[in-house]
Design a protein around this motif. Structure first.
Motif: not given
Length: 195
Positions: A37-41, A65-71, A87-92
């Motif tokens: 899970y790639i988290a952008s928040g 497995i969560t990866i915190e990746q805002p940029t 899962l990449w959540d989310c593009l916006t």
């Protein structure tokens, strides 16, 4: 061989994330792959912190497995393995984060060519994730149904969402729009669905 790419958009609380998660859990269970899970928040306020925690609780039963990746999406590449279900959540959210990263005291949204470079790098990263993973699902908010904003920065944000949505849908095997928790496929396994 590239893995499958699915693009899912929809309004706030339309069921996008839940649908994406269920799709990947099913695939990973069958193929015995890892769930990434790639988290952008970013937890910038209480509401966002609450939403992040809720998403984590929703995924707690599976071994995500969560990866915190805002940029800088490319920084996830070393963590992606063959046969991963990503899962990449989310593009916006990523787009907003990138538009407001600082470069020499100014935001990217204020600099000519800045977002073009970031978009190109993101699309290249999507290709690389796809080349390693079994299935990559990208979630994005649908905000283009609203009236055009009178604010210049909001218009730029909307324009970038539109551009990126079009590019990602063109690359995708599946394009899904969520409404009221129900998926509407606009593209399925590379074929445009005619209604």
């Amino acid at each position: 061989m590239c893995g499958k790419l699915t693009f899912i958009s929809g309004g706030v609380r339309s069921g996008k994330s839940a649908y994406a998660e269920a799709m990947l859990v099913k695939g990973a269970t069958t193929a015995k792959g890892r769930l990434i899970y790639i988290a952008s928040g970013r937890p910038v306020d209480d509401e966002m912190q609450h939403r992040i925690e809720k998403h984590k609780q929703d995924r707690a039963e599976q071994a995500w497995i969560t990866i915190e990746q805002p940029t800088n999406l490319y920084e996830v590449l070393p963590f992606i393995q063959q046969n991963d279900f990503v899962l990449w959540d989310c593009l916006t959210t990523w787009l907003a984060n990138e538009l407001y990263t600082e470069h020499d005291g100014r935001f990217c949204i204020q600099l000519d060519g800045c977002m073009e470079k970031k978009a190109k790098q993101m699309l290249g990263t999507v290709d690389l994730i796809r080349s390693k993973s079994a299935h990559l699902v990208i979630v994005s908010n649908e905000v283009l149904d609203e009236f055009p904003s009178t604010y210049d920065e909001t218009r730029k944000y909307s324009e970038w969402i539109g551009r990126l949505h079009q590019k990602l849908v063109a690359l995708s095997d599946n394009a899904v729009e969520m409404d009221y928790g129900l998926p509407q496929y606009w593209k399925r396994e590379g074929e445009v669905v005619v209604r």
